[in-house]
Design an enzyme around this catalytic site. Structure first.
Site, PDB file in Angstrom:
ATOM      1  N   HIS A 161      -7.985   3.673 -20.100  1.00  0.00           N
ATOM      2  CA  HIS A 161      -7.341   3.957 -18.818  1.00  0.00           C
ATOM      3  C   HIS A 161      -7.621   2.861 -17.805  1.00  0.00           C
ATOM      4  CE1 HIS A 161     -11.175   5.064 -16.913  1.00  0.00           C
ATOM      5  NE2 HIS A 161     -11.463   5.732 -18.023  1.00  0.00           N
ATOM      6  N   CYS A 177     -15.196   6.439 -22.075  1.00  0.00           N
ATOM      7  CA  CYS A 177     -13.877   5.808 -22.121  1.00  0.00           C
ATOM      8  C   CYS A 177     -13.967   4.292 -21.999  1.00  0.00           C
ATOM      9  CB  CYS A 177     -13.009   6.357 -20.998  1.00  0.00           C
ATOM     10  SG  CYS A 177     -12.659   8.127 -21.141  1.00  0.00           S
TER      11      CYS A 177
END
Length: 201
Positions: A161, A177
Site C-alpha cells: 500500500h 505490510c
C-alpha cells in the site's frame, strides 16, 4: 583568512535522491503530525539516521519466478525495496517500508487478490491487542495509513500500500505490510493485476 567549505545544498540533495528512488534519512526526533499506527515510538536523543539507503540493485525475474504471466512483484525486506516486472517487459524498483520486526515479517509466495483505489483502514486483531487505543476505523483520505492505493495479498491482513507519511519509507515501520510512496503505489497499482504473483524474501 581561512575559508569554510560551502554548506551542502540539502534541498538539491533531497530532490536528486528522491528522483533516483533513494529513501532518505529522517531524524528520530521528528514529531508525528498525523495519526499513523505503523510509526515507531520515537523518544530518545538527538537526530539520527534511521533509514537504510539501498543501492537499489537490479534483479532478474527468472531468478525468482517461472513466468511473467500477470506480472511479478519481488519484495526484498532486507534491502527494503520492491521490484516490479510487467508481462510487457516493464521493470522498475521502488524503495519501501518493511515490518518493524522479524516476527511481524511474513515471507514466501502469494498473489494480489484485491485492488482498492481508495482504501479504508481497520486495525487487525493483533494490532488492537498490542495497542487497544487505536481507532477502529479510518476512512480514505490524508489520515489513512494505507495512503491512496492498496493491494490485498492472499495472506489475510497483508497488503502492499501507499503511505501519507513519507518518513516511513526506508524504515522498519509497519505491522507486516509493505509500504510505498503514494506516487509509486499508484504506478504499481495501475500495472498490477488480480493474480499478479508476489514473493517476499
Amino acid at each position: 583568512m581561512k575559508l569554510s567549505p560551502p554548506r551542502p545544498d540539502r534541498r538539491r540533495f533531497t530532490r536528486l535522491a528522491l528522483a533516483s528512488g533513494v529513501a532518505l534519512a529522517a531524524p528520530r526526533a521528528f514529531a508525528a503530525e498525523t495519526f499513523d499506527p505503523y510509526d515507531e515510538v520515537i523518544t530518545d536523543g538527538p537526530a539520527r539516521i534511521t533509514r537504510r539507503i539501498s543501492g537499489l540493485s537490479s534483479q532478474k525475474w527468472e531468478d525468482h519466478f517461472p513466468t511473467l504471466g500477470n506480472g511479478a512483484i519481488l519484495c526484498n525486506t532486507n534491502d527494503r525495496v520492491l521490484h516490479f516486472w510487467g508481462e510487457d517487459g516493464f521493470y522498475k524498483i521502488y524503495p519501501t517500508s518493511v515490518p518493524l520486526t522479524d516476527e511481524l515479517t511474513r515471507r514466501g509466495r502469494t498473489e494480489i487478490v484485491l485492488k482498492r483505489p481508495a482504501p479504508e483502514w481497520r486495525p487487525t486483531p493483533n494490532m488492537l491487542e498490542r495497542n487497544p487505543d487505536l481507532p477502529k476505523y479510518v476512512g480514505p483520505g490524508p489520515q489513512n495509513p494505507l495512503g491512496v492505493r492498496a493491494l490485498n495479498l492472499s495472506w489475510q491482513y497483508y497488503l502492499i500500500h501507499g503511505t501519507n507519511d513519507i518518513r516511513k519509507i526506508g524504515r522498519q515501520s509497519s505491522s507486516g505490510c509493505i509500504g510505498l510512496f503514494n506516487e509509486h503505489i499508484i504506478e504499481v497499482f495501475e500495472r498490477a493485476k488480480i493474480g499478479t504473483q508476489v514473493l517476499l524474501i
